[in-house]
Motif scaffolding. Structure first.
Motif, PDB file in Angstrom:
ATOM      1  N   ASP A   1      23.444  48.883  90.937  1.00 46.00           N
ATOM      2  CA  ASP A   1      24.828  48.547  90.579  1.00 46.00           C
ATOM      3  C   ASP A   1      25.539  49.809  90.093  1.00 46.00           C
ATOM      4  OD1 ASP A   1      26.380  46.136  88.290  1.00 46.00           O
ATOM      5  OD2 ASP A   1      27.206  47.564  89.716  1.00 46.00           O
ATOM      6  N   SER A   2      26.602  50.192  90.807  1.00 47.09           N
ATOM      7  CA  SER A   2      27.280  51.456  90.489  1.00 47.09           C
ATOM      8  C   SER A   2      28.210  51.334  89.295  1.00 47.09           C
ATOM      9  CB  SER A   2      28.099  51.897  91.707  1.00 47.09           C
ATOM     10  OG  SER A   2      29.167  50.980  91.939  1.00 47.09           O
ATOM     11  N   GLY A   3      28.595  50.134  88.921  1.00 50.03           N
ATOM     12  CA  GLY A   3      29.574  49.946  87.852  1.00 50.03           C
ATOM     13  C   GLY A   3      30.992  49.801  88.372  1.00 50.03           C
ATOM     14  N   VAL A   4      31.183  49.989  89.661  1.00 47.06           N
ATOM     15  CA  VAL A   4      32.491  49.793  90.288  1.00 47.06           C
ATOM     16  C   VAL A   4      32.533  48.363  90.838  1.00 47.06           C
ATOM     17  CG1 VAL A   4      34.067  50.553  92.111  1.00 47.06           C
ATOM     18  CG2 VAL A   4      32.602  52.222  90.934  1.00 47.06           C
ATOM     19  N   THR A   5      33.580  47.631  90.501  1.00 50.46           N
ATOM     20  CA  THR A   5      33.676  46.256  90.992  1.00 50.46           C
ATOM     21  C   THR A   5      34.861  46.117  91.939  1.00 50.46           C
ATOM     22  OG1 THR A   5      34.984  45.552  89.089  1.00 50.46           O
ATOM     23  CG2 THR A   5      32.601  45.309  88.921  1.00 50.46           C
ATOM     24  N   GLN A   6      34.668  45.271  92.926  1.00 50.97           N
ATOM     25  CA  GLN A   6      35.732  45.017  93.890  1.00 50.97           C
ATOM     26  C   GLN A   6      35.844  43.524  94.128  1.00 50.97           C
ATOM     27  OE1 GLN A   6      34.407  48.470  96.879  1.00 50.97           O
ATOM     28  NE2 GLN A   6      36.373  47.564  97.469  1.00 50.97           N
ATOM     29  N   THR A   7      37.071  43.057  94.240  1.00 52.66           N
ATOM     30  CA  THR A   7      37.303  41.652  94.589  1.00 52.66           C
ATOM     31  C   THR A   7      38.401  41.581  95.631  1.00 52.66           C
ATOM     32  OG1 THR A   7      38.891  41.440  92.762  1.00 52.66           O
ATOM     33  CG2 THR A   7      36.604  40.761  92.345  1.00 52.66           C
ATOM     34  N   PRO A   8      38.377  40.598  96.520  1.00 50.91           N
ATOM     35  CA  PRO A   8      37.267  39.663  96.718  1.00 50.91           C
ATOM     36  C   PRO A   8      36.136  40.325  97.523  1.00 50.91           C
ATOM     37  CG  PRO A   8      38.983  39.245  98.333  1.00 50.91           C
ATOM     38  CD  PRO A   8      39.495  40.365  97.464  1.00 50.91           C
ATOM     39  N   LYS A   9      35.049  39.618  97.721  1.00 50.01           N
ATOM     40  CA  LYS A   9      33.954  40.151  98.531  1.00 50.01           C
ATOM     41  C   LYS A   9      34.275  40.006 100.010  1.00 50.01           C
ATOM     42  CE  LYS A   9      30.134  39.449  95.408  1.00 50.01           C
ATOM     43  NZ  LYS A   9      28.937  38.689  95.056  1.00 50.01           N
ATOM     44  N   SER A  24      38.029  47.820  90.210  1.00 50.05           N
ATOM     45  CA  SER A  24      37.919  48.299  88.835  1.00 50.05           C
ATOM     46  C   SER A  24      36.906  49.427  88.802  1.00 50.05           C
ATOM     47  CB  SER A  24      37.476  47.178  87.899  1.00 50.05           C
ATOM     48  OG  SER A  24      38.486  46.211  87.797  1.00 50.05           O
ATOM     49  N   PRO A  25      37.317  50.618  88.379  1.00 50.27           N
ATOM     50  CA  PRO A  25      36.386  51.761  88.391  1.00 50.27           C
ATOM     51  C   PRO A  25      35.333  51.634  87.293  1.00 50.27           C
ATOM     52  CG  PRO A  25      38.438  52.392  87.343  1.00 50.27           C
ATOM     53  CD  PRO A  25      38.623  50.990  87.856  1.00 50.27           C
ATOM     54  N   ARG A  26      34.358  52.508  87.322  1.00 46.39           N
ATOM     55  CA  ARG A  26      33.374  52.589  86.246  1.00 46.39           C
ATOM     56  C   ARG A  26      34.102  52.910  84.952  1.00 46.39           C
ATOM     57  NH1 ARG A  26      28.809  56.663  86.836  1.00 46.39           N
ATOM     58  NH2 ARG A  26      30.614  58.016  86.585  1.00 46.39           N
ATOM     59  N   SER A  27      33.550  52.420  83.861  1.00 41.70           N
ATOM     60  CA  SER A  27      34.164  52.672  82.565  1.00 41.70           C
ATOM     61  C   SER A  27      34.288  54.175  82.331  1.00 41.70           C
ATOM     62  CB  SER A  27      33.275  52.037  81.485  1.00 41.70           C
ATOM     63  OG  SER A  27      33.777  52.319  80.217  1.00 41.70           O
ATOM     64  N   GLY A  28      35.484  54.627  82.025  1.00 44.04           N
ATOM     65  CA  GLY A  28      35.706  56.041  81.736  1.00 44.04           C
ATOM     66  C   GLY A  28      36.122  56.868  82.943  1.00 44.04           C
ATOM     67  N   ASP A  29      35.951  56.339  84.146  1.00 44.57           N
ATOM     68  CA  ASP A  29      36.345  57.112  85.332  1.00 44.57           C
ATOM     69  C   ASP A  29      37.854  57.058  85.510  1.00 44.57           C
ATOM     70  OD1 ASP A  29      33.547  56.609  87.657  1.00 44.57           O
ATOM     71  OD2 ASP A  29      33.735  57.685  85.743  1.00 44.57           O
ATOM     72  N   LEU A  30      38.444  58.210  85.816  1.00 47.36           N
ATOM     73  CA  LEU A  30      39.889  58.288  85.951  1.00 47.36           C
ATOM     74  C   LEU A  30      40.353  58.262  87.407  1.00 47.36           C
ATOM     75  CD1 LEU A  30      40.674  61.054  83.298  1.00 47.36           C
ATOM     76  CD2 LEU A  30      40.813  58.583  83.022  1.00 47.36           C
ATOM     77  N   SER A  31      39.451  58.637  88.308  1.00 46.89           N
ATOM     78  CA  SER A  31      39.822  58.715  89.722  1.00 46.89           C
ATOM     79  C   SER A  31      39.330  57.503  90.487  1.00 46.89           C
ATOM     80  CB  SER A  31      39.196  59.955  90.362  1.00 46.89           C
ATOM     81  OG  SER A  31      40.050  61.046  90.283  1.00 46.89           O
ATOM     82  N   VAL A  32      40.174  57.020  91.385  1.00 43.98           N
ATOM     83  CA  VAL A  32      39.799  55.931  92.279  1.00 43.98           C
ATOM     84  C   VAL A  32      40.106  56.364  93.708  1.00 43.98           C
ATOM     85  CG1 VAL A  32      40.433  53.627  93.033  1.00 43.98           C
ATOM     86  CG2 VAL A  32      40.109  54.067  90.621  1.00 43.98           C
ATOM     87  N   TYR A  33      39.199  56.083  94.600  1.00 44.96           N
ATOM     88  CA  TYR A  33      39.346  56.429  96.016  1.00 44.96           C
ATOM     89  C   TYR A  33      39.211  55.158  96.845  1.00 44.96           C
ATOM     90  CZ  TYR A  33      37.751  60.902  94.031  1.00 44.96           C
ATOM     91  OH  TYR A  33      37.603  62.023  93.258  1.00 44.96           O
ATOM     92  N   TRP A  34      39.956  55.086  97.899  1.00 43.65           N
ATOM     93  CA  TRP A  34      39.816  53.964  98.837  1.00 43.65           C
ATOM     94  C   TRP A  34      39.347  54.496 100.187  1.00 43.65           C
ATOM     95  CZ3 TRP A  34      39.942  48.921  97.687  1.00 43.65           C
ATOM     96  CH2 TRP A  34      40.565  48.517  96.500  1.00 43.65           C
ATOM     97  N   TYR A  35      38.387  53.760 100.786  1.00 42.42           N
ATOM     98  CA  TYR A  35      37.838  54.106 102.096  1.00 42.42           C
ATOM     99  C   TYR A  35      37.839  52.863 102.979  1.00 42.42           C
ATOM    100  CZ  TYR A  35      35.914  58.339  99.961  1.00 42.42           C
ATOM    101  OH  TYR A  35      35.765  59.545  99.321  1.00 42.42           O
ATOM    102  N   GLN A  36      37.942  53.124 104.273  1.00 46.93           N
ATOM    103  CA  GLN A  36      37.821  52.054 105.249  1.00 46.93           C
ATOM    104  C   GLN A  36      36.624  52.376 106.140  1.00 46.93           C
ATOM    105  OE1 GLN A  36      40.324  52.215 108.807  1.00 46.93           O
ATOM    106  NE2 GLN A  36      41.068  50.164 108.371  1.00 46.93           N
TER     107      GLN A  36
END
Lengths: 115, 111
Positions: A1-9, A24-36
């Motif tokens: 479990d990376s600590g990054v959550t995504q909804t919906p599945k 929702s990023p990992r606690s404390g992480d400031l950067s978010v990236y999206w990939y397809q």
């Protein structure tokens, strides 16, 4: 479990519709990236946000948009959906803005199917 | 255009074999190279390589980067069925702050 959550599945929708994917990023992480990730294109970088601001843009279509909120969660909005938008959408987070010492931790992904 | 190419695309071996996966790249502004393992869903981080010639090791997995020849290899020794996965190589582009991924190598370990 990376600590990054995504909804919906999973998300199944029709062409022409609009959907919102949440991360929702990992606690404390400031950067978010999206990939397809699609079968024919592999994993493609879409967009990065750092502390609420857009930082880098990749192969993101104009029909797609994203934002990062003050609590650092992010949403990817996909509109006027086409069959070809069916893919696995990953969100990743990293502590800073992707410097050499950072790595990116991936969420479990949202599988989007457009019928 | 930034490009990352992995080979082979698919590899099937027997348990206990050693495998070497290749990743070559042509990018405008290299920052670092990362290896990920993708099983059912999300990629999980394995290694980040920034300097040439320094081997990174984690158990039976090891990786090295050659910045002169623009490639990296990922070695897995004494393979186990649990190593079956897609292995992704990605290059972090300095400035653009984006990861460019290769197509992946699908590794299958047969008992």
């Amino acid at each position: 479990d990376s600590g990054v959550t995504q909804t919906p599945k999973h998300l199944i929708t029709a062409t022409g519709q609009r959907v919102t994917l949440r991360c929702s990023p990992r606690s404390g992480d400031l950067s978010v990236y999206w990939y397809q990730q699609s079968l024919d294109q592999g994993l493609q970088f879409l967009i990065q946000y750092y502390n609420g601001e857009e930082r880098a843009k990749g192969n993101i279509l104009e029909r797609f948009s994203a934002q990062q909120f003050p609590d650092l969660h992010s949403e990817l909005n996909l509109s006027s959906l086409e069959l070809g938008d069916s893919a696995l959408y990953f969100c990743a987070s990293s502590p800073r803005h992707g410097g050499a010492v950072d790595t990116q931790y991936f969420g479990p992904g949202t599988r989007l199917t457009v019928l | 255009e930034d490009k990352v190419v992995q080979s082979p695309l698919s590899l099937v071996v027997h348990e206990g074999d050693t495998v070497t996966l290749n990743c070559s790249y042509e990018v405008t502004n290299f920052r670092s190279l990362l290896w990920y393992k993708q099983e059912k869903k999300a990629p999980t981080f394995l290694f980040m390589l920034t300097s040439s010639g320094i081997e990174k090791k984690s158990g039976r997995l090891s990786s090295i980067l050659d910045k002169k020849e623009l490639f990296s290899i990922l070695n897995i020794t004494a393979t186990q069925t649990g190593d079956s996965a897609i292995y992704l190589c990605a290059v972090l582009i300095q400035g653009a702050q984006k990861l460019v991924f290769g197509q992946g190598t699908r590794l299958t370990i047969n008992p």
